[in-house]
Design an enzyme around this catalytic site. Structure first.
Site, PDB file in Angstrom:
ATOM      1  N   ASN A  70      -0.734   2.188  11.806  1.00 27.60           N
ATOM      2  CA  ASN A  70      -1.732   2.538  12.830  1.00 27.60           C
ATOM      3  C   ASN A  70      -1.643   1.527  13.969  1.00 27.60           C
ATOM      4  O   ASN A  70      -1.030   0.472  13.816  1.00 27.60           O
ATOM      5  CB  ASN A  70      -3.148   2.506  12.227  1.00 27.60           C
TER       6      ASN A  70
ATOM      7  N   SER B  35       0.817  -1.225   0.000  1.00 31.91           N
ATOM      8  CA  SER B  35       0.000   0.000   0.000  1.00 31.91           C
ATOM      9  C   SER B  35       0.844   1.266   0.000  1.00 31.91           C
ATOM     10  O   SER B  35       1.611   1.506   0.930  1.00 31.91           O
ATOM     11  CB  SER B  35      -0.868   0.062   1.263  1.00 31.91           C
TER      12      SER B  35
ATOM     13  N   TYR C 270      -8.943 -10.738   0.076  1.00 30.69           N
ATOM     14  CA  TYR C 270     -10.211 -10.023   0.322  1.00 30.69           C
ATOM     15  C   TYR C 270     -10.812  -9.426  -0.937  1.00 30.69           C
ATOM     16  O   TYR C 270     -11.989  -9.056  -0.949  1.00 30.69           O
ATOM     17  CB  TYR C 270     -10.051  -8.963   1.423  1.00 30.69           C
ATOM     18  N   GLU C 271     -10.011  -9.301  -2.008  1.00 28.77           N
ATOM     19  CA  GLU C 271     -10.570  -8.815  -3.273  1.00 28.77           C
ATOM     20  C   GLU C 271     -11.329  -9.925  -3.993  1.00 28.77           C
ATOM     21  O   GLU C 271     -11.979  -9.669  -5.011  1.00 28.77           O
ATOM     22  CB  GLU C 271      -9.442  -8.316  -4.194  1.00 28.77           C
TER      23      GLU C 271
ATOM     24  N   ALA D 207       1.785  -2.883   4.633  1.00 30.48           N
ATOM     25  CA  ALA D 207       1.375  -2.000   5.726  1.00 30.48           C
ATOM     26  C   ALA D 207       0.698  -2.874   6.775  1.00 30.48           C
ATOM     27  O   ALA D 207       0.056  -3.867   6.439  1.00 30.48           O
ATOM     28  CB  ALA D 207       0.402  -0.950   5.210  1.00 30.48           C
TER      29      ALA D 207
ATOM     30  N   HIS E 113      -4.948  -9.442  -3.164  1.00 30.97           N
ATOM     31  CA  HIS E 113      -5.315  -9.864  -1.809  1.00 30.97           C
ATOM     32  C   HIS E 113      -6.492 -10.837  -1.860  1.00 30.97           C
ATOM     33  O   HIS E 113      -7.348 -10.737  -2.743  1.00 30.97           O
ATOM     34  CB  HIS E 113      -5.757  -8.665  -0.971  1.00 30.97           C
TER      35      HIS E 113
ATOM     36  N   HIS F  58      -2.981   1.020  -4.758  1.00 34.99           N
ATOM     37  CA  HIS F  58      -2.234  -0.062  -5.401  1.00 34.99           C
ATOM     38  C   HIS F  58      -2.295   0.118  -6.908  1.00 34.99           C
ATOM     39  O   HIS F  58      -3.370   0.315  -7.468  1.00 34.99           O
ATOM     40  CB  HIS F  58      -2.831  -1.429  -5.045  1.00 34.99           C
TER      41      HIS F  58
ATOM     42  N   HIS G  31      -8.535   3.326   6.038  1.00 32.79           N
ATOM     43  CA  HIS G  31      -7.577   3.039   4.955  1.00 32.79           C
ATOM     44  C   HIS G  31      -6.795   4.306   4.593  1.00 32.79           C
ATOM     45  O   HIS G  31      -5.628   4.241   4.214  1.00 32.79           O
ATOM     46  CB  HIS G  31      -8.317   2.468   3.742  1.00 32.79           C
TER      47      HIS G  31
ATOM     48  N   MET H  75      -3.187  -7.882   6.077  1.00 30.78           N
ATOM     49  CA  MET H  75      -4.056  -8.707   5.222  1.00 30.78           C
ATOM     50  C   MET H  75      -3.349  -9.228   3.969  1.00 30.78           C
ATOM     51  O   MET H  75      -4.005  -9.557   2.985  1.00 30.78           O
ATOM     52  CB  MET H  75      -5.275  -7.893   4.780  1.00 30.78           C
ATOM     53  N   SER H  76      -2.021  -9.280   3.998  1.00 32.65           N
ATOM     54  CA  SER H  76      -1.312  -9.673   2.762  1.00 32.65           C
ATOM     55  C   SER H  76      -0.073 -10.484   3.091  1.00 32.65           C
ATOM     56  O   SER H  76       0.104 -10.957   4.209  1.00 32.65           O
ATOM     57  CB  SER H  76      -0.915  -8.422   1.981  1.00 32.65           C
TER      58      SER H  76
END
Ligand code: 6GU
Length: 308
Positions: A246, A35, A90-91, A118, A88, A66, A280, A222-223
Site C-alpha cells: 500500500n 504477512s 507490537y504484539e 510487507a 513483532h 501469520h 491490514h 513494523m518488522s
C-alpha cells in the site's frame, strides 16, 4: 556454545534433533516469511513442519495471516528452514524473544538468511506490488534508546558494537536481480531502497509519513530490523525483500476545517474530501497476489547461492 546462556538453546536444539530426520537437521539457508508469504512452504520437498509450541524459547505469533511453525525441507535441493510467522514488538514480545529463532537458525548451521515482509511505500516511484530489495534501513527505535540488541551479550564471542554499513549483503542482493532476470520478471517488479522500521501497531500519521520520507526512507514497516540485527550479530549474510502492499498516505496539504465551517456559516456549498486509510486486509490481499512471485524469487536465489 556457552552452556551458561540465559536462553534455552540446548533444549531447543534437542527438541529439533528429536523431531527431524538427520538430513534436515543442518539447513544452510534460513527464511523468514512475512504477512501472507508463508506459501513458500509449498515449494519445500520432504517438508517437516514443527509448531513453535513444541520448541522451548519460541513464542506464538498472534497476527492474522501469520502462522506459527518452523518448516524444514529441501528448497531447490538445498536444506532450508523457514519461519512461518514471525514475532513483532507490537504484539508485546520482548526483543530477545523476537530474535530467538534467528539465533537458533545460526546454531543449526544457517549461513545465509532471506527475510520477507510487507511494507507501505513512501516513494511515489515505488508503486504497490513492487518487491523492494532492501539496501539499507532507518531504525527509528535504534535512534531513541530502543535498540533490539540493548542488554548483556549472549556470549563473549558476539560483537558488542556491531557495524551495520554492510548489513544487507551485496552478494545476495545481486542474486535477486539475477534470479529476476532468469525468471523473466519485468524490470519494474523489483526496486532497491531503504526500509524504515517503526514499532507499530499504529500506521503512520501523515506528518510521520512525511518525516520518514524526508529522512530518506522508501518504505516503512513494523518488522525485520530486529531479525537483521541479530542475524548480523550471529555473523550471517542477510537479504531482505519487502513487498509493497500500500501507499503511506502523505498529503502535503490538510483539509481546513476552519474554511469548511466558515463556508457553511456563509451558506456556501462545501465538498468533503475522502480521507484514505490503510487496512491490514489490503496488506494481506496484495500479499496473496504477489506471494507467488516472491516464492519463485526466494527459491531461485537459494538455488543460486554458492555453497562450499
Ligand atoms: Cl503504511 N506502515 C507500516 N508501519 N507498516 C506497514 C504499512 C504501513 N503497510 C504495510 N506495513
Amino acid at each position: 556454545m556457552p552452556t551458561d546462556s540465559p536462553l534455552p538453546f540446548v533444549q531447543t536444539l534437542e527438541a529439533l534433533d528429536a523431531l527431524l530426520p538427520s538430513k534436515l537437521r543442518n539447513p544452510s539457508v534460513g527464511i523468514v516469511c512475512g504477512s501472507g508469504l508463508s506459501g513458500l512452504v509449498e515449494s519445500f520437498k520432504e517438508v517437516e513442519i514443527i509448531p513453535y509450541d513444541k520448541l522451548p524459547g519460541f513464542a506464538k505469533s498472534t497476527v492474522p495471516g501469520h502462522k506459527s511453525a518452523l518448516a524444514f525441507g529441501l528448497l531447490g535441493g538445498v536444506p532450508a528452514v523457514a519461519m512461518l510467522g514471525r514475532f513483532h514488538a507490537y504484539e508485546g514480545h520482548p526483543f530477545p524473544t523476537i530474535v530467538y529463532p534467528i539465533r537458533v537458525m545460526a546454531r543449526l548451521g544457517v549461513k545465509n538468511i532471506i527475510i520477507t515482509n510487507a511494507s507501505g511505500s513512501l516513494n511515489p516511484s515505488i508503486p504497490v506490488g513492487t518487491i523492494l530489495v532492501v539496501h539499507d534501513h532507518l531504525a527509528l527505535p535504534n535512534l531513541t534508546g530502543m535498540n533490539p540488541l540493548l542488554g548483556p551479550l549472549i556470549s563473549p564471542n558476539h560483537p558488542r558494537f556491531l557495524p551495520l554499513s554492510d548489513a544487507y549483503s551485496p552478494a545476495l542482493r545481486r542474486l535477486v536481480f539475477l534470479a529476476s532476470h532468469q525468471l523473466a520478471l519485468p524490470r519494474d517488479a523489483l526496486a532497491e531502497g531503504t526500509y524504515a522500521w517503526v514499532s507499530g501497531p499504529t500506521y503512520e500519521t501523515p506528518a510521520e509519513g512525511r518525516f520518514l520520507r524526508k529522512a530518506g526512507a522508501d518504505v516503512v514497516g513494523m518488522s525485520t530490523v530486529p531479525e537483521v540485527l541479530a542475524a548480523r550479530q550471529e555473523g550471517l549474510n542477510v537479504m531482505v525483500m519487502s513487498l509493497v502492499t500500500n501507499f503511506v498516505v502523505i498529503p502535503d496539504t490538510y483539509r481546513s476545517i476552519r474554511d469548511e465551517v466558515e463556508a457553511e456559516l456563509a451558506g456556501k456549498a462545501i465538498e468533503l474530501p475522502q480521507v484514505e486509510v490503510v487496512s491490514h486486509e489490503e496488506v494481506l490481499a496484495v500479499g496473496r497476489e504477489k506471494a507467488d512471485v516472491m516464492k519463485k524469487l526466494v527459491e531461485r536465489v537459494v538455488e543460486l547461492i554458492p555453497f562450499e
